[in-house]
Design a protein around this motif. Structure first.
Motif, mmCIF file in Angstrom:
data_model
loop_
_atom_site.group_PDB
_atom_site.id
_atom_site.type_symbol
_atom_site.label_atom_id
_atom_site.label_comp_id
_atom_site.label_asym_id
_atom_site.label_seq_id
_atom_site.Cartn_x
_atom_site.Cartn_y
_atom_site.Cartn_z
ATOM 1 N N ILE A 262 0.842 -1.197 0.000
ATOM 2 C CA ILE A 262 0.000 0.000 0.000
ATOM 3 C C ILE A 262 0.876 1.246 0.000
ATOM 4 N N LEU A 263 1.958 1.202 0.780
ATOM 5 C CA LEU A 263 2.889 2.324 0.791
ATOM 6 C C LEU A 263 3.463 2.539 -0.601
ATOM 7 N N SER A 264 3.894 1.434 -1.240
ATOM 8 C CA SER A 264 4.505 1.605 -2.568
ATOM 9 C C SER A 264 3.440 2.002 -3.590
ATOM 10 N N SER A 265 2.199 1.503 -3.409
ATOM 11 C CA SER A 265 1.159 1.842 -4.387
ATOM 12 C C SER A 265 0.879 3.343 -4.375
ATOM 13 N N GLY A 266 1.019 3.960 -3.191
ATOM 14 C CA GLY A 266 0.827 5.405 -3.120
ATOM 15 C C GLY A 266 1.799 6.145 -4.012
ATOM 16 N N PHE A 267 3.058 5.721 -3.957
ATOM 17 C CA PHE A 267 4.065 6.431 -4.735
ATOM 18 C C PHE A 267 4.046 6.064 -6.210
ATOM 19 N N THR A 268 3.580 4.842 -6.518
ATOM 20 C CA THR A 268 3.445 4.518 -7.942
ATOM 21 C C THR A 268 2.251 5.283 -8.514
ATOM 22 N N ALA A 269 1.243 5.518 -7.686
ATOM 23 C CA ALA A 269 0.075 6.254 -8.179
ATOM 24 C C ALA A 269 0.434 7.685 -8.557
#
Lengths: 702, 702
Positions: free
Chosen positions: A555-562
């Motif tokens: 979820i943390l990484s998905s924030g930055f990929t978003a």
């Protein structure tokens, strides 16, 4: 940038200075120096480019910041250089005096990095197989689930394309998306659970254990090699020192033509190596080396010196209590003796353990009730009383000796708590203003006081002592982790700085999407992770710690990929591979190894001999006191003191070997691999260096 | 209940039978038997109570189900009993023939459980300290955060009472609630991150490593003790066997009064222990034992027999190819020879690796396109062709020998895929009906085929072989995990069955709250975890696997505490402690140990001697072929065959030691601790048993 320019200058000046001192060809042969020059040049180029672009209003990247940790790692060993060479005495005892050098933190760090670098090829094989396994499972998942029209809990398509399938299953290895990724398939058919269970068993449990095994094994192998080289270098250099200091047997006329080192030059050597060593300690070491009282020692005993100095011997000076000196009549009166006896009694310690437990209950209660708040003063008074009573009984310098960890701990905590509580009370009574920060500190100190209870339970004490002992080794890894974190933090800041913002004001509508419309409705924003960003170094470090812990990693990484691009996943996967798979495993490996050492090995033979000598000379502390903690030991030494008062002044000193504790991590490492080193070196004749007459000192046997 | 009653009868009958065979006092001394009787009685009582209560319409608990795994563990070793005693020959070679017994799975399991039980006291110390640390940190968290008016993302109060604080921080140790539990405090002040980072470092990283270290260390220690006892018992029993079989030297008249065992009785012994052993293998073992060709062996060599039999020797029979026998003219013609040569060529293997890679790409593409769907037939044909070609070249029984793992793998996968694809195609063409299940199987088989590529990459092969070798050990732990899971599943089913329901129909409104109003709006229901329930054994096992993986552990447990009571947390915490902290650590410890063994130890000396003997007798397979995988080795043996055709019939057999592979886990364990056992037993004279003349065979030296 100004600060950085100053730092660059300092590094450059140091390098120039070093180049002047060291012979030219030697300087250019050392890859460290070339690396340093390259880094300095690249940093300068980067700064110029950045400055120019920035001035012209273009976007610019400070890529050279990634190189900074290398600068730290590559700096030439300041101590050895500063200590040996500037004195301009290239030979003689002082040159050897630098040896065995206590390697500075940087050297240890560099060695740790080198060990990891050597471990990589082996890890790579397993890693490739692991990746192959993930690819195969992903292909299977794609075939099984893509055409079923399943959706995740968010309504997104389930295993719809290969790249996402690989990523999802990689996340499953970290267990971060554990039941969620399985639920749609499991809901569709119970048998699909088998797929995920097999996957987790193979990739999370077996492969991760294999990683640990490979890392552990290789790390140990290369570390052993490093330590072996160090030990050999030490022996060789000690042998060379012996060659310088030895007196030819023709001069002395004694012995069977064996070269010996006289006590005078040995003393000079020891004093120049450790200027702060006590005379009694020197005498003790000499008596161990010169076992048959010849007044001189041979090469075998001489080479041991380095190891002897590495054994931590605690000198206990049994001084009379200052009050005893000031007014002996009062201090030796019956009531005073009663106080001393009662403080030393077991019941005193037990009583204070009970006080601590009651205090724990009171801390747990609501501190806003006046009764509870006032009880705090009573507890503070009790703790202060304890320290004062102990100081009355035990000689202050003994009480505050370097090794009395718990005495120091107690005193510092209680004094700090007293100061903080007084300040807090003063603030509260004047102007009714309560400083939250000070109150927080008071709370923390109060709770920390409770830890003391651990020391009075035998089974906990041994574990605590082991933990305290492996502390320095853990710190070395702390440095390593910091360097890796720094590199990732700098890269992360370049990639993601300013993309995710945190708004202090809880009512701010921008808080709902972290100030970025791309995050609207995402799990990242919904879970309130806005403060986990790369906007400054501190936030980046905290975020990296969370990524190390792995949970919600996706979820943390998905924030930055978003907010950037899907390829940003590479950064997060890379971080996981480097930190969680490699570094954390090495950390675990080191803790394991240190614990095995604590469990399996007893004192070395050299230790035993030193101890025997101490016993022979009747300088020792009673054996049962040695097993006790340090406070106990000091108390015992104090107790014995009156009886010894009448004896010679020499007996006022007592020694105690800090059992199994070593001055340096190096000595610990040497001990770690001693058995192996011995065995291998017994038949390896190549260690004997140019001096020819140098026989390997057999380490275990004195 | 009827099934259970039948099972109870079987167990009871077995016990009665056993009691009849075994002497009465011996039967009652064995705690296993008493345990069995107690379990059977308790189960019966439970069944009666349950039946009565159920009939009367009351709620009843089937508590005795928890005892079932104990029944499994405690069943007397069927094999030893059935094998040795009923024959009624209490002495003689057949009695010894039962030794060394290959312990059945149940014995191994019981041993694993015993090792864990012995490890517990040590773990307990660390565990208590760990709990103390959590309690201290929780108190600190309570003091720091409770009065700040913070709320979690769900709006719940943050660290508002001590019990919840302890539970939240315990969950943080598992990392399941990793950033979430920290976010409110972190949002309130960056410095609070330090509290959580220190907490995770201390409790998750350091304490969990210490757990692993303690478990590893103790488990190894107790396992070693068990193995030592086993080995000693084996030696003692072999010595007793020797005493039975030896011929007194007076009779033979040869030798220096040393008792010897003649070849005849030795042969009889070997044949009765391993009836299926080949004559050549027996001859080989005899030639190792009777190194100086005396025709009889002394005690020292005799005792080795058990270990010799434990070394897995593969007998390669180089038979001529059946086609060669049927029509040699055709098989030996030039085109046939060309086919043989080209199939054996490296290019053939490389070509098929390329085929596999292309196939992987095709699998990844959409299988609904007709081109892709038809290509599958081509690939199937290619794989079939490969197997047929190999069968043409290699003698079929060699190709399908027990150790040719990859040949078996290939053939089974390809044949299954062929059958499934044909069935699928038939179903599709008739009635346009596609069975999803068969298609799934086809997909899985297709993807599994790709794994074969691992075997052709050298660096992967070694890792795979190690993994395959530690497989049996992992299976023992699999059993252990199953037993523990079963106990927890049964308890969980009693506690939570029917509380959470899963509705197949996606449109069912009850699906939103898992059929329980208490779960409305909870994270458990929102994340769609309804199928994770305790309604049947399969679902319970899947749920327990998820709890073992730990992620979302707190949400899964919160679901069940919501529908029952907060104290249900105890069940989940207990599961975490038992499975994750103890059993998973033991699993990791075992994998580590097995890997270290693979890395650090080479063949035993007995191995080496056996190999030397094989070489001496020119019965060996070429050394380079031995390093190769098993298919390679068989091929080589086949290649050498024409040259040996003319030689003696004895040379038609060739041997190969399955290097470092052992028949039993016991042999592996013995090898694991061999070095230690030797050292300790060298000076431990107490091993020598009543026979007096029994000298310990030094294990390492032949």
């Amino acid at each position: 940038m100004l600060a950085e320019l100053v730092c660059l200058h300092v590094f450059a000046l140091r390098l120039i200075h070093y180049a002047k001192v060291i012979p030219r060809d030697k300087f250019w042969k050392d890859p460290k120096n070339i690396c340093m020059i390259a880094i300095l040049a690249l940093t300068l180029v980067d700064m110029i480019i950045y400055g120019a672009l920035h001035a012209a209003g273009f976007y610019a990247l400070r890529w050279s910041r990634v190189l900074r940790p290398l600068l730290l790692v590559n700096v030439t060993e300041g101590r050895q250089v500063g200590h040996v060479i500037p004195r301009g005495r290239p030979t003689g005892p002082e040159r050897i005096a630098g040896l065995p050098p206590t390697p500075c933190a940087r050297v240890k760090l560099r060695r740790a990095i080198r060990s990891i670098r050597n471990t990589l090829p082996q890890i790579l094989s397993v890693f490739l197989l692991f990746i192959f396994s993930i690819l195969i499972f992903s292909l299977m998942a794609l075939k099984l689930f893509s055409k079923r029209g399943l959706t995740t809990a968010d309504g997104a398509p389930y295993f719809s394309n290969y790249a996402d399938a690989v990523f999802d299953l990689y996340v499953l290895v970290t267990t971060a998306n554990s039941p969620d990724v399985m639920m749609p398939a499991y809901d569709a058919g119970s048998a699909f659970a088998v797929f995920f269970i097999v996957y987790v068993l193979v990739n999370t449990y077996i492969f991760m254990s294999v990683f640990l095994a490979v890392v552990f094994n290789n790390y140990k192998k290369y570390l052993k090699e490093e330590v072996r080289q160090l030990v050999r270098a030490k022996w060789r250099k000690m042998a060379r020192a012996f060659a310088v200091l030895r007196e030819s047997p023709e001069d002395g006329g004694e012995g069977r033509g064996e070269p010996l080192v006289s006590r005078a030059s040995w003393n000079r050597l020891v004093r120049s190596v450790q200027p702060d060593i006590s005379r009694a300690h020197t005498e003790l070491l000499w008596s161990v080396s010169d076992d048959d009282n010849r007044g001189a020692i041979d090469e075998r005993s001489f080479v041991q010196l380095a190891d002897l100095l590495n054994i931590e011997v605690i000198t206990l000076k049994s001084r009379p209590h200052p009050l005893d000196r000031l007014c002996p009549a009062l201090y030796r009166s019956a009531p005073s003796r009663l106080v001393c006896r009662s403080v030393r009694h077991r019941a005193f310690a037990v009583a204070y353990d009970v006080v601590i437990l009651i205090n724990a209950v009171f801390i747990g209660l609501d501190e806003e009730e006046p009764m509870i708040a006032n009880s705090e003063w009573a507890f503070l008074a009790l703790y202060l009383l304890e320290i004062l009573l102990k100081l009355y009984v035990i000689e202050p310098r003994t009480f505050f000796s370097a090794h009395s960890f718990w005495n120091w701990f107690d005193t510092i905590i209680v004094v700090c708590a007293l100061v903080a509580t007084v300040i807090n009370a003063a603030l509260e009574s004047s102007g009714r203003y309560t400083s939250r920060q000070i109150l927080d500190i008071v709370f923390i100190l109060r709770v920390l006081r409770l830890i003391r209870v651990v020391d009075s339970i035998e089974r906990f004490r041994t574990i605590m002592n082991t933990l305290i002992r492996i502390g320095p080794a853990i710190l070395t890894f702390g440095q390593l982790v910091l360097v890796v974190y720094y590199v990732f933090a700098v890269v992360g800041m370049e990639l993601f700085a300013g993309k995710v913002k945190f708004y202090e004001d809880a009512g701010d509508p921008a808080r709902a999407d972290c100030g970025n419309a791309l995050l609207r409705g995402s799990a990242f924003a919904r879970l309130g992770y806005c403060k986990n960003n790369f906007n400054n170094v501190v936030a980046a470090f905290v975020l990296l710690v969370q990524l190390t812990v792995v949970n919600q990693w996706h979820i943390l990484s998905s924030g930055f990929t978003a907010v950037t691009h899907k390829s940003a996943r590479i950064y997060f996967v890379l971080f996981h591979v480097v930190v969680v798979i490699v570094i954390i495993n090495i950390f675990v490996a080191f803790v394991l190894e240190a614990f095995f050492l604590e469990y399996s090995l007893d004192k070395s033979d050299l230790h035993t001999e030193l101890e025997k000598k101490i016993e022979q000379l009747q300088l020792g502390v009673a054996q049962d006191a040695m097993e006790d903690n340090l406070v106990g030991a000091t108390e015992t030494s104090d107790l014995e003191q009156p009886a010894e008062q009448s004896e010679s002044s020499k007996h006022k000193l007592m020694f105690k070997i800090a059992s199994k504790r070593y001055r340096t991590v190096d000595a610990l490492l040497q001990r770690l691999f001693e058995a192996d080193l011995e065995r291998e070196d017994d038949d390896a004749a190549d260690v004997r260096d140019g001096n020819g007459n140098f026989a390997n000192p057999s380490f275990g046997a004195a």
